[in-house]
Scaffold this active site. Structure first.
Site, mmCIF file in Angstrom:
data_model
loop_
_atom_site.group_PDB
_atom_site.id
_atom_site.type_symbol
_atom_site.label_atom_id
_atom_site.label_comp_id
_atom_site.label_asym_id
_atom_site.label_seq_id
_atom_site.Cartn_x
_atom_site.Cartn_y
_atom_site.Cartn_z
ATOM 1 N N SER A 153 0.202 14.647 -9.951
ATOM 2 C CA SER A 153 0.146 14.383 -11.395
ATOM 3 C C SER A 153 -0.045 15.682 -12.142
ATOM 4 O O SER A 153 -0.667 16.624 -11.634
ATOM 5 C CB SER A 153 -1.021 13.451 -11.724
ATOM 6 O OG SER A 153 -1.238 13.409 -13.119
ATOM 7 N N TYR A 161 -9.789 11.819 -10.867
ATOM 8 C CA TYR A 161 -8.349 11.608 -10.591
ATOM 9 C C TYR A 161 -7.633 12.952 -10.493
ATOM 10 O O TYR A 161 -6.833 13.178 -9.581
ATOM 11 C CB TYR A 161 -7.756 10.736 -11.693
ATOM 12 C CG TYR A 161 -6.251 10.577 -11.647
ATOM 13 C CD1 TYR A 161 -5.636 9.777 -10.683
ATOM 14 C CD2 TYR A 161 -5.439 11.222 -12.579
ATOM 15 C CE1 TYR A 161 -4.256 9.627 -10.656
ATOM 16 C CE2 TYR A 161 -4.058 11.081 -12.570
ATOM 17 C CZ TYR A 161 -3.470 10.282 -11.599
ATOM 18 O OH TYR A 161 -2.103 10.136 -11.574
HETATM 19 N N1 LIG Z 1 2.632 6.859 -15.018
HETATM 20 C C1 LIG Z 1 2.241 8.092 -15.194
HETATM 21 O O1 LIG Z 1 2.178 8.580 -16.338
HETATM 22 C C2 LIG Z 1 1.915 8.958 -14.007
HETATM 23 C C3 LIG Z 1 1.746 10.329 -14.254
HETATM 24 C C4 LIG Z 1 1.442 11.161 -13.191
HETATM 25 C C5 LIG Z 1 1.327 10.659 -11.920
HETATM 26 N N2 LIG Z 1 1.491 9.333 -11.681
HETATM 27 C C6 LIG Z 1 1.347 8.868 -10.295
HETATM 28 O O2 LIG Z 1 2.549 8.251 -9.888
HETATM 29 C C7 LIG Z 1 2.292 7.282 -8.881
HETATM 30 C C8 LIG Z 1 2.930 5.949 -9.279
HETATM 31 O O3 LIG Z 1 2.280 5.493 -10.461
HETATM 32 P P1 LIG Z 1 2.968 4.531 -11.526
HETATM 33 O O4 LIG Z 1 2.882 5.189 -12.840
HETATM 34 O O5 LIG Z 1 4.272 4.020 -11.055
HETATM 35 O O6 LIG Z 1 1.865 3.354 -11.585
HETATM 36 P P2 LIG Z 1 1.805 1.901 -10.929
HETATM 37 O O7 LIG Z 1 2.901 1.066 -11.472
HETATM 38 O O8 LIG Z 1 0.396 1.458 -11.130
HETATM 39 O O9 LIG Z 1 2.076 2.158 -9.379
HETATM 40 C C9 LIG Z 1 1.081 2.375 -8.414
HETATM 41 C C10 LIG Z 1 1.471 1.608 -7.158
HETATM 42 O O10 LIG Z 1 0.586 1.961 -6.086
HETATM 43 C C11 LIG Z 1 0.248 0.779 -5.384
HETATM 44 N N3 LIG Z 1 -1.056 1.004 -4.785
HETATM 45 C C12 LIG Z 1 -2.192 1.411 -5.417
HETATM 46 N N4 LIG Z 1 -3.214 1.476 -4.557
HETATM 47 C C13 LIG Z 1 -2.726 1.099 -3.339
HETATM 48 C C14 LIG Z 1 -3.305 0.941 -2.054
HETATM 49 N N5 LIG Z 1 -4.616 1.165 -1.829
HETATM 50 N N6 LIG Z 1 -2.523 0.543 -1.025
HETATM 51 C C15 LIG Z 1 -1.209 0.288 -1.238
HETATM 52 N N7 LIG Z 1 -0.607 0.426 -2.428
HETATM 53 C C16 LIG Z 1 -1.356 0.809 -3.473
HETATM 54 C C17 LIG Z 1 0.261 -0.332 -6.443
HETATM 55 O O11 LIG Z 1 0.550 -1.610 -5.892
HETATM 56 P P3 LIG Z 1 -0.605 -2.680 -5.551
HETATM 57 O O12 LIG Z 1 -1.569 -2.683 -6.720
HETATM 58 O O13 LIG Z 1 0.129 -3.973 -5.386
HETATM 59 O O14 LIG Z 1 -1.232 -2.206 -4.278
HETATM 60 C C18 LIG Z 1 1.409 0.110 -7.337
HETATM 61 O O15 LIG Z 1 2.634 -0.454 -6.900
HETATM 62 C C19 LIG Z 1 0.751 7.207 -8.751
HETATM 63 O O16 LIG Z 1 0.354 7.977 -7.640
HETATM 64 C C20 LIG Z 1 0.271 7.835 -10.061
HETATM 65 O O17 LIG Z 1 -1.005 8.406 -9.912
HETATM 66 C C21 LIG Z 1 1.776 8.463 -12.702
#
Ligand SMILES: NC(=O)c1ccc[n+]([C@@H]2O[C@H](COP(=O)([O-])OP(=O)(O)OC[C@H]3O[C@@H](n4cnc5c(N)ncnc54)[C@H](OP(=O)(O)O)[C@@H]3O)[C@@H](O)[C@H]2O)c1
Length: 248
Positions: free
Chosen positions: A141, A152
């Site tokens: 991130s 985080y």
């Molecule tokens: N959106 C942003 O602005 C942003 C910016 C920088 C970085 N990121 C990073 O990008 C990645 C994807 O995030 P996103 O934005 O797409 O958010 P998201 O839709 O919340 O995706 C996170 C995914 O991780 C899964 N997950 C979480 N904990 C888990 C566990 N213990 N075991 C298995 N699966 C797990 C969740 O599914 P379940 O809840 O069903 O397990 C969900 O599908 C993350 O690592 C996030 O930190 C996001």
């Protein structure tokens, strides 16, 4: 059966689902891993239909903070080689930090969700990685590079140091390891009900391109690193942030 096998953690929603769609479109069979069976099944059905290949995406239900559940992914891979491993699962976990036990729980939760998930899945699949040619990609991130997320930020930053070691270890076997570091990406579950119109506008204003990122922006970077033309790129951090952070 697809030509290559990809494993995408958190592949049921947001960035992970866009990555799974992209890699399935590139000809991979994709295992999508997450804790919610219904969410994974819905994503798998949607992606299969989009790429016109029934069975292209297979859901694997596992909490990747639990070593025993991580074994389910190993079992689902079976005897196949893993061409692409995308460690995308994670997120910001809040908590009551008004007490020291609360601080400890908050930091452990963020470390478990963002670091342990990636470490356990990678160690479980490490023997199965395609040699030569395997690809490991870690989702970090912008918070790791400029702060702003407390525990985080620290947890995501830990992925960078670990990625450098992993790249060093796996490089001689022609397996690359890289970090993709997204900036603000809307249309995912990441922010839940934490996002406000003001928060959205502030993040967009911090970019040079004047817009929020989309899951496909990040998926494009992952697909590049996962592809055959990126074999000379390893141990790198690729920012996908609209210019919110420059040059690192
Ligand atoms: N959106 C942003 O602005 C942003 C910016 C920088 C970085 N990121 C990073 O990008 C990645 C994807 O995030 P996103 O934005 O797409 O958010 P998201 O839709 O919340 O995706 C996170 C995914 O991780 C899964 N997950 C979480 N904990 C888990 C566990 N213990 N075991 C298995 N699966 C797990 C969740 O599914 P379940 O809840 O069903 O397990 C969900 O599908 C993350 O690592 C996030 O930190 C996001």
């Amino acid at each position: 059966m697809g030509e290559r096998l990809a494993v995408v953690s958190g592949g049921g929603t947001g960035i992970g689902a866009a990555v799974a769609l992209g890699l399935a479109g590139d000809g991979c069979d994709v295992l999508v891993v997450g804790r919610r069976a219904g969410v994974l099944a819905e994503a798998a059905g949607r992606i299969d239909a989009a790429v016109g290949r029934p069975g292209a995406v297979t859901p694997v239900v596992a909490d990747l903070t639990d070593p025993e559940q991580v074994d389910r992914v190993r079992a689902a891979v079976g005897e196949r080689a893993v061409d692409v491993l995308v460690n995308n699962a994670g997120g910001y976990l809040g908590g009551d930090t008004g007490t020291l036990p609360g601080v400890a729980a908050h930091w452990r939760a963020n470390f478990d969700a963002n670091v342990l998930t990636a470490v356990l899945l990678t160690e479980a699949l490490r023997p199965a990685l395609r040699r030569p040619g395997g690809r490991v990609i870690l989702l970090s991130s912008i918070a790791a590079q400029r702060g702003g997320g407390g525990a985080y930020s620290a947890a995501k930053a830990a992925l960078h140091g670990w990625a450098y070691d992993l790249a060093t270890q796996l490089g001689p076997e022609q397996v690359t390891v890289n970090v993709v570091s997204p900036g603000y990406v809307a249309d995912t579950e990441f922010f839940g009900d934490r996002m406000t119109p003001e928060g959205h506008a502030k993040r967009v204003a911090a970019t040079l391109v004047g817009r929020a990122g989309e899951p496909d922006d990040v998926a494009a970077a992952v697909r590049y690193l996962a592809g055959p033309s990126a074999g000379y790129v390893t141990g790198q951090v690729l920012g996908v942030n609209g210019g919110s952070v420059l040059g690192r």
